[in-house]
Design an enzyme around this catalytic site. Structure first.
Site, PDB file in Angstrom:
ATOM      1  N   GLU A 283       7.342  48.116 -12.592  1.00  0.00           N
ATOM      2  CA  GLU A 283       7.181  48.999 -13.755  1.00  0.00           C
ATOM      3  C   GLU A 283       7.978  50.285 -13.596  1.00  0.00           C
ATOM      4  O   GLU A 283       8.386  50.896 -14.573  1.00  0.00           O
ATOM      5  CB  GLU A 283       5.694  49.350 -13.961  1.00  0.00           C
ATOM      6  CG  GLU A 283       5.057  48.533 -15.066  1.00  0.00           C
ATOM      7  CD  GLU A 283       3.631  48.979 -15.427  1.00  0.00           C
ATOM      8  OE1 GLU A 283       3.003  48.227 -16.159  1.00  0.00           O
ATOM      9  OE2 GLU A 283       3.153  50.039 -14.987  1.00  0.00           O
ATOM     10  N   HIS A 304       6.283  26.822   2.797  1.00  0.00           N
ATOM     11  CA  HIS A 304       6.147  25.420   2.373  1.00  0.00           C
ATOM     12  C   HIS A 304       6.239  25.291   0.869  1.00  0.00           C
ATOM     13  O   HIS A 304       5.898  24.259   0.312  1.00  0.00           O
ATOM     14  CB  HIS A 304       4.826  24.853   2.904  1.00  0.00           C
ATOM     15  CG  HIS A 304       4.776  24.849   4.402  1.00  0.00           C
ATOM     16  ND1 HIS A 304       4.987  23.711   5.159  1.00  0.00           N
ATOM     17  CD2 HIS A 304       4.593  25.853   5.286  1.00  0.00           C
ATOM     18  CE1 HIS A 304       4.916  24.029   6.452  1.00  0.00           C
ATOM     19  NE2 HIS A 304       4.679  25.317   6.544  1.00  0.00           N
ATOM     20  N   LYS A 419       2.180  44.532 -26.827  1.00  0.00           N
ATOM     21  CA  LYS A 419       0.951  45.043 -27.454  1.00  0.00           C
ATOM     22  C   LYS A 419       1.139  45.143 -28.963  1.00  0.00           C
ATOM     23  O   LYS A 419       0.249  44.794 -29.732  1.00  0.00           O
ATOM     24  CB  LYS A 419       0.612  46.436 -26.901  1.00  0.00           C
ATOM     25  CG  LYS A 419       0.205  46.443 -25.455  1.00  0.00           C
ATOM     26  CD  LYS A 419      -0.227  47.846 -25.038  1.00  0.00           C
ATOM     27  CE  LYS A 419      -0.421  47.941 -23.546  1.00  0.00           C
ATOM     28  NZ  LYS A 419      -0.559  49.318 -23.086  1.00  0.00           N
TER      29      LYS A 419
HETATM   30  O1  PA5 Z   1       0.837  51.832 -14.397  1.00  0.00           O
HETATM   31  C1  PA5 Z   1       0.434  51.927 -15.539  1.00  0.00           C
HETATM   32  O2  PA5 Z   1       0.489  52.985 -16.173  1.00  0.00           O
HETATM   33  C2  PA5 Z   1      -0.194  50.750 -16.239  1.00  0.00           C
HETATM   34  O3  PA5 Z   1      -0.124  49.598 -15.479  1.00  0.00           O
HETATM   35  C3  PA5 Z   1      -1.635  51.032 -16.555  1.00  0.00           C
HETATM   36  O4  PA5 Z   1      -2.313  51.323 -15.375  1.00  0.00           O
HETATM   37  C4  PA5 Z   1      -2.295  49.852 -17.257  1.00  0.00           C
HETATM   38  O5  PA5 Z   1      -1.576  49.512 -18.404  1.00  0.00           O
HETATM   39  C5  PA5 Z   1      -3.731  50.181 -17.642  1.00  0.00           C
HETATM   40  O6  PA5 Z   1      -3.760  51.318 -18.448  1.00  0.00           O
HETATM   41  P1  PA5 Z   1      -5.060  52.140 -18.671  1.00  0.00           P
HETATM   42  O7  PA5 Z   1      -5.499  52.713 -17.394  1.00  0.00           O
HETATM   43  O8  PA5 Z   1      -4.681  53.179 -19.670  1.00  0.00           O
HETATM   44  O9  PA5 Z   1      -6.099  51.185 -19.236  1.00  0.00           O
END
Ligand code: PA5
Length: 447
Positions: A283, A304, A419
């Protein structure tokens, strides 16, 4: 202490590394001066929480309460609000922590998918046991966790009544805004804060990871102390620190066309640390058509399955092997067998850990001969302090590596695309404009 071994990677020369000097220095400046892209999300750098802070003491008090009044803690969250806690718990308490009957509450993670059957299974496990819930969401609106929490809230209220349910539900969320915060205030849940300047994937050392970990029996003081010591060593040593070197090596490999990094561990307990690593780096770096694709494997198991590809497939990979120094181990030794029908007497007296070590070195050399280079990250051991060091090491190297790639390591704009479509298809108010077009495209796919 972290040691990075890379001399065995023969295809990398000192001049390959030196070519990144200027980018490395710029990245270092961004991290120190807090003036790079995403600089309002550098709260993890100095840790949002200290072992003497009011918030941390409340976390420990809540953990003690849950440990005393609950057999099960359900942790509801996804992405950064999930992976770190699970990784820490599974690595330090083993993936079998729920079956050990060691006096620690069982911990189950929900709200990280839309699987109704998983939720049903976990609710069956809750039958006859005392349950608490920790719902974690920074935005307070993430659909996977919000949907699961709505069902769990109803479950808790019908089981315990509204008042006791409220005492058994804890919310970890933003300090000032979001639907979860409003609900928590309305219902009187105890709340913990995900600081504004700490993004989800950098949040494991806040209440997000610390509360579930403390309930599970992890020594969170040691975890935080390890992170603080790693932070100090990185900022003292600067660009000669292994965190900077590792960030540089990743960029060198990418420049050589090795677009995929495999994080390798020979310890099955490390599996969720691999999941956490993938989110952290994936990310943070995968944007603007840049970045290394992070994957993770557990050897020798995956030798494996993916081993064939790593040895002999498309030359797109390098490996980063993460190795804890050997613990005082209770690793079983191979017994002598008179018959020796399986031909294993040559291993007699060696432990399984001894064999694992040889498997690792044999594999590294074979993969190198096949054209897949490996780096080794050696860290302290299988304990909370060393894991805290390793977590901070990855935080820092991820930020540095992202800055060297000239991306903003702290945003995740690409996550919104699915989303938007999902909300349109589900009929969420305000998202209906593109629905017809999406339905036409789906009809084409399904035709
Ligand atoms: O790293 C990030 O920002 C995301 O992976 C969030 O942690 C994830 O989308 C969950 O978001 P939230 O904590 O707002 O529910």
């Amino acid at each position: 202490m972290i040691n990075l071994r890379y001399k065995q990677a023969k295809s990398i020369s000192e001049s390959d590394i030196a070519a990144f000097d200027s980018l490395l220095k710029t990245a270092d400046g961004y991290l120190r001066e807090k003036n790079g892209l995403g600089n309002d999300f550098l709260g993890w750098r100095d840790l949002g929480i200290r072992t003497d802070s009011e918030e941390y003491l409340r976390i420990k008090a809540a953990a003690s309460r849950i440990r005393a009044n609950s057999d099960i803690l359900l942790v509801v969250g996804i992405g950064g609000s999930y992976l770190g806690a699970r990784a820490v718990i599974e690595y330090l308490m083993t993936p079998y922590h729920n079956q050990l009957n060691d006096g620690n509450p069982e911990i189950y993670f929900l709200g990280n998918s839309f699987s109704g059957s998983e939720l049903n299974t976990v609710l069956k496990l809750c039958e006859g046991k005392r349950v608490s819930v920790n719902v974690i969401s920074k935005s307070g609106t993430t659909t996977e966790s919000a949907v699961a929490f709505r069902i769990l809230r109803e479950y808790m209220e019908s089981r315990y009544g509204k008042k006791e349910a409220a005492e058994r539900i804890i919310a970890t969320t933003d300090a000032n805004r979001g639907a979860l915060l409003s609900l928590a205030k309305q219902e009187g849940y105890e709340c913990f804060v995900i600081p504004d300047d700490v993004g989800g994937r950098f949040s494991v050392l806040t209440a997000v990871g610390l509360l579930p970990a403390a309930v599970a029996g992890v020594d969170t003081d040691a975890l935080l102390n390890g992170a603080v010591d790693m932070r100090n060593s990185i900022f003292e040593e600067g660009i000669s620190h292994p965190a900077y070197k590792y960030a540089t090596l990743r960029n060198v490999m990418l420049a050589k066309g090795k677009t995929n990094e495999l994080l390798v561990s020979y310890d099955p307990d490390f599996r969720f640390m691999g999941e956490w690593f993938k989110q952290l780096f994936g990310e943070s770096e995968g944007k603007d058509k840049k970045g290394l694709f992070p994957a993770s494997v557990t050897y020798s198991s995956d030798l494996h399955s993916l081993g064939q590809f790593v040895q002999d497939g498309s030359p797109i990979l390098f490996e980063t092997i993460v190795r804890a120094s050997r613990p005082e181990s209770d690793s079983p030794a191979i017994p002598y067998d008179e018959q020796n029908g399986d031909g294993l007497n040559f291993l007699c007296g060696m432990t399984m850990d001894d064999i694992n070590e040889k498997a690792m070195m044999g594999t590294l050399l074979a993969h190198r001969d096949g054209g897949t280079e490996s780096f080794i990250i050696d860290f302290g051991g299988k304990d909370a302090y060393s894991l805290g060091e390793l977590i901070y090491f990855f935080f820092a190297s991820c930020a540095i590596s992202g800055y060297m790639l000239e991306v903003n390591p702290f945003d995740q704009p690409g996550v919104e695309a699915y989303k938007k479509n999902m909300f349109a298809l589900l009929g969420k108010p305000g998202y209906d404009s593109g629905k017809e077009e999406l339905l036409a495209k789906i009809a084409e796919i399904e035709a």
